[in-house]
Design a protein around this motif. Sequence first.
Motif, PDB file in Angstrom:
ATOM      1  N   PRO A  41      66.437  20.643  15.207  1.00 44.92           N
ATOM      2  CA  PRO A  41      65.842  20.678  13.869  1.00 44.92           C
ATOM      3  C   PRO A  41      65.037  19.413  13.596  1.00 44.92           C
ATOM      4  CG  PRO A  41      68.117  19.982  13.723  1.00 44.92           C
ATOM      5  CD  PRO A  41      67.871  20.350  15.169  1.00 44.92           C
ATOM      6  N   ALA A  68      67.114  16.518  18.123  1.00 48.81           N
ATOM      7  CA  ALA A  68      66.510  16.572  16.789  1.00 48.81           C
ATOM      8  C   ALA A  68      65.268  15.689  16.725  1.00 48.81           C
ATOM      9  CB  ALA A  68      67.507  16.117  15.729  1.00 48.81           C
ATOM     10  N   ALA A 117      60.312  23.594  12.973  1.00 43.07           N
ATOM     11  CA  ALA A 117      61.745  23.748  13.245  1.00 43.07           C
ATOM     12  C   ALA A 117      62.511  23.815  11.925  1.00 43.07           C
ATOM     13  CB  ALA A 117      62.233  22.564  14.073  1.00 43.07           C
ATOM     14  N   PRO A 118      63.745  24.284  11.982  1.00 44.80           N
ATOM     15  CA  PRO A 118      64.578  24.204  10.771  1.00 44.80           C
ATOM     16  C   PRO A 118      64.684  22.746  10.324  1.00 44.80           C
ATOM     17  CG  PRO A 118      65.718  25.400  12.519  1.00 44.80           C
ATOM     18  CD  PRO A 118      64.474  24.825  13.119  1.00 44.80           C
ATOM     19  N   ARG A 119      64.885  22.540   9.049  1.00 42.74           N
ATOM     20  CA  ARG A 119      64.974  21.183   8.512  1.00 42.74           C
ATOM     21  C   ARG A 119      66.388  20.904   8.030  1.00 42.74           C
ATOM     22  NH1 ARG A 119      59.314  21.220   5.696  1.00 42.74           N
ATOM     23  NH2 ARG A 119      58.085  21.030   7.588  1.00 42.74           N
ATOM     24  N   ARG A 120      66.780  19.664   8.237  1.00 43.40           N
ATOM     25  CA  ARG A 120      68.064  19.162   7.745  1.00 43.40           C
ATOM     26  C   ARG A 120      67.767  17.885   6.971  1.00 43.40           C
ATOM     27  NH1 ARG A 120      68.643  23.510   9.306  1.00 43.40           N
ATOM     28  NH2 ARG A 120      70.067  24.305  10.874  1.00 43.40           N
TER      29      ARG A 120
END
Length: 127
Positions: A41, A68, A117-120
């Motif tokens: 992510p 990441a 990408a997915p984010r955190r």
Amino acid sequence: MSAPVPWLELGDAAPPDRLAWIAGPDGVRLRAGFWRGEGGPVVLLLPGRTEHMERYGPFVRGLTARGASVATLDWRGQGLSDRARGAGRLGHVGDFAEYQRDLEALLAWAPVAEAGAPRRLIAHSMG
């Protein structure tokens, strides 16, 4: 924003793959960094009050070792980012929403916006 972007050699913090001046919505110059990971992510790392991105070197290294990507900034008036016009004290803002708009500028910065990408989100103190 063509001025060179400084990186402080502190401890074992590795410089980002991309280091740039980005503009806050009111034109304040913000220092942003992006480390590219492989397949994970995008972690938005939001520093605490009075901090700068170099301080998070070992933490960033751990995240990128796990795949990441990491994006961060020095908040306005903190780290190496500029103070807002008329802000007398380091880190002063008239409204906390100014920080939220600075985060929007980070999200719009090409390396972050194009990451796909997915984010955190990881935040410290005021982050």
